[in-house]
Design an enzyme around this catalytic site. Structure first.
Site, PDB file in Angstrom:
ATOM      1  N   ILE A  17      -0.152   5.921  17.814  1.00  0.00           N
ATOM      2  CA  ILE A  17       0.968   5.180  17.212  1.00  0.00           C
ATOM      3  C   ILE A  17       2.270   5.936  17.466  1.00  0.00           C
ATOM      4  O   ILE A  17       3.318   5.341  17.751  1.00  0.00           O
ATOM      5  CB  ILE A  17       0.730   4.936  15.704  1.00  0.00           C
ATOM      6  CG1 ILE A  17      -0.457   3.977  15.517  1.00  0.00           C
ATOM      7  CG2 ILE A  17       1.972   4.361  15.024  1.00  0.00           C
ATOM      8  CD1 ILE A  17      -0.860   3.747  14.069  1.00  0.00           C
ATOM      9  N   ASN A 106      -8.283  12.635   4.426  1.00  0.00           N
ATOM     10  CA  ASN A 106      -6.826  12.551   4.558  1.00  0.00           C
ATOM     11  C   ASN A 106      -6.021  13.015   3.353  1.00  0.00           C
ATOM     12  O   ASN A 106      -4.834  13.329   3.493  1.00  0.00           O
ATOM     13  CB  ASN A 106      -6.422  11.112   4.880  1.00  0.00           C
ATOM     14  CG  ASN A 106      -6.750  10.772   6.317  1.00  0.00           C
ATOM     15  OD1 ASN A 106      -6.335  11.475   7.225  1.00  0.00           O
ATOM     16  ND2 ASN A 106      -7.507   9.722   6.523  1.00  0.00           N
ATOM     17  N   GLN A 113       2.514  17.550   2.564  1.00  0.00           N
ATOM     18  CA  GLN A 113       3.678  16.912   3.199  1.00  0.00           C
ATOM     19  C   GLN A 113       4.655  16.392   2.141  1.00  0.00           C
ATOM     20  O   GLN A 113       5.877  16.476   2.318  1.00  0.00           O
ATOM     21  CB  GLN A 113       3.230  15.794   4.145  1.00  0.00           C
ATOM     22  CG  GLN A 113       2.532  16.375   5.386  1.00  0.00           C
ATOM     23  CD  GLN A 113       2.159  15.350   6.428  1.00  0.00           C
ATOM     24  OE1 GLN A 113       2.306  14.147   6.219  1.00  0.00           O
ATOM     25  NE2 GLN A 113       1.652  15.825   7.554  1.00  0.00           N
ATOM     26  N   ASP A 160       0.063  -6.389   8.137  1.00  0.00           N
ATOM     27  CA  ASP A 160      -0.735  -7.481   7.550  1.00  0.00           C
ATOM     28  C   ASP A 160       0.117  -8.745   7.421  1.00  0.00           C
ATOM     29  O   ASP A 160      -0.335  -9.859   7.693  1.00  0.00           O
ATOM     30  CB  ASP A 160      -1.261  -7.046   6.180  1.00  0.00           C
ATOM     31  CG  ASP A 160      -1.920  -5.686   6.251  1.00  0.00           C
ATOM     32  OD1 ASP A 160      -3.010  -5.587   6.817  1.00  0.00           O
ATOM     33  OD2 ASP A 160      -1.306  -4.708   5.772  1.00  0.00           O
ATOM     34  N   HIS A 188      -3.647  -2.148   1.624  1.00  0.00           N
ATOM     35  CA  HIS A 188      -3.804  -2.326   3.070  1.00  0.00           C
ATOM     36  C   HIS A 188      -5.267  -2.071   3.406  1.00  0.00           C
ATOM     37  O   HIS A 188      -5.645  -0.991   3.868  1.00  0.00           O
ATOM     38  CB  HIS A 188      -2.892  -1.363   3.841  1.00  0.00           C
ATOM     39  CG  HIS A 188      -3.173  -1.392   5.325  1.00  0.00           C
ATOM     40  ND1 HIS A 188      -2.916  -2.489   6.111  1.00  0.00           N
ATOM     41  CD2 HIS A 188      -3.732  -0.477   6.150  1.00  0.00           C
ATOM     42  CE1 HIS A 188      -3.293  -2.244   7.349  1.00  0.00           C
ATOM     43  NE2 HIS A 188      -3.802  -1.030   7.398  1.00  0.00           N
TER      44      HIS A 188
END
Ligand code: NAD
Ligand code: LMR
Length: 334
Positions: A17, A106, A113, A160, A188
């Protein structure tokens, strides 16, 4: 042209991406032709060479708007002075992998961050989580950034939204830009609720237009329930199945549109934002709603009627978001 460049940080910039995003951002697709950009590419050590290669190619494009490119594996350096942060870096889902597996993999990325953003980002920073599970990753980042206002954190459900518009455009033989008022509610994930009950095509209710094409309202509702909703909600899995890896160009396109519209203002679209209790969604969950922006951030479109079936679909997706939050808490990450 404005002389001050906007600092944009892209995490996972050496990934797929990232590669689809960088050149479009540098070309002005996200902030327009008058805003120079300073790109900061954050990677982990294994991804540094790919990000460095992309930086070389960016230089070779000689983009007029590209002020500079820096590649780093330090979150503090990458987010220093950032006004826009695209949190893409995460482990993508592969064939057969469930989203729940992604939480543990994750969650550890987004807390640090968030803390780095809190410490060094610009006062006007806006953050969008793209990496999955995007809603809960945004929630984790926000929890580690107590000094950044909650409404600066969003997660991407524009893909979406665009998928829903694309499906309707095909079914109705209509132009996508004639379709308005589609809403993505919830997560999502496959539990999301793509809702056309407030949508119009060329000014006509989508449900009426579908009924005309399909031979009646009952047929329209069956098409929506049996084909449209599952196709949109499971499109990510369909892409993985067909391509062998998750969506890339369409995801990058959606991320660009999400930031562009948040910054420059838009009529109705969909985005996941931090709930302030709208539609009864527990406060703090990062939940997709229909939204608008006046250029100062996304705001939920309030006051829409949801019938009992719609409400049940939306509630199921919100329950999944709550379960993700609980799972992250149990991992000690919130
Ligand atoms: P990819 O594996 O090609 O790239 C991910 C990159 O992130 C890699 O280069 C990796 O080195 C890097 N990375 C991993 N951990 C990092 C960290 N801690 N800091 C910085 N960089 C890190 O994956 P991709 O295809 O680019 O997808 C990225 C994410 O986007 C995945 O989680 C995917 O599921 C998600 N996605 C979301 C949507 C959406 O609509 N929200 C759509 C498609 C994909
Ligand atoms: C998508 O919607 O294409 C992705 O979020 C799918 C995934 O799980 O990576």
């Amino acid at each position: 042209m404005a002389t001050t460049a906007t600092t944009i940080t892209i995490t996972g910039a050496g990934g797929q991406i990232g590669y689809a995003l960088l050149f479009r951002i540098a070309a002005g697709d996200m902030l327009g032709p008058d805003r120079p950009v300073r790109l900061r590419l954050l990677e982990i050590p294994q991804g540094m060479r790919a990000a460095e290669g992309a930086a070389l190619e960016l230089q070779d494009c000689a983009f007029a708007l590209l002020h500079s490119v820096e590649v780093t594996d330090s979150a503090e350096s990458a987010f220093d002075g950032a006004s826009i942060a695209l949190l893409v870096g995460a482990r993508p889902r592969g064939p057969g992998m469930e989203r729940a597996d992604l939480l543990a993999a994750n969650a550890g990325i987004f807390g640090p961050q968030g803390a780095a953003l809190n410490a060094v980002a610009a006062d006007d920073v806006r953050i969008v989580a793209v990496g999955n599970p995007a809603n809960t990753n945004a929630l984790i980042a926000r929890a580690s950034a107590p000094d950044i206002p909650a409404d600066r954190f969003t997660a991407l459900t524009r893909l979406d939204h665009n998928r829903a518009v694309g499906q309707l455009a095909e079914a109705l033989d209509a132009r996508p830009d004639d379709i308005h008022g589609v809403a993505i509610w919830g997560n999502h994930s496959a539990s999301q609720f793509p809702d056309v009950s407030h949508a119009t095509v060329a000014g006509k209710p989508v449900v009426d237009a579908l009924a005309e094409r399909l031979g009646g309202h009952e047929q329209a509702l069956v098409w929506l329930d049996d084909l449209f909703i599952p196709r949109v909600a499971k499109r990510g899995a369909e892409i993985i199945e067909v391509r062998g890896s998750s969506s890339v160009a369409s995801a990058a396109n959606a991320a660009i549109e999400h930031v562009r519209d948040e910054q420059s203002g838009t009529a109705w679209t969909s985005a996941a934002v931090v709930s302030r209790g709208e539609y009864g969604v527990p406060e703090g969950l990062v939940c997709s709603f229909p939204v608008t922006s006046d250029g100062s951030g996304y705001r939920v479109v309030e006051g829409l009627d949801l019938d009992a079936r719609s409400r049940a679909r939306f509630d199921a997706s919100v329950a999944e978001l709550e379960a993700e939050r609980t799972a992250v808490r149990e991992l000690g990450l919130l």
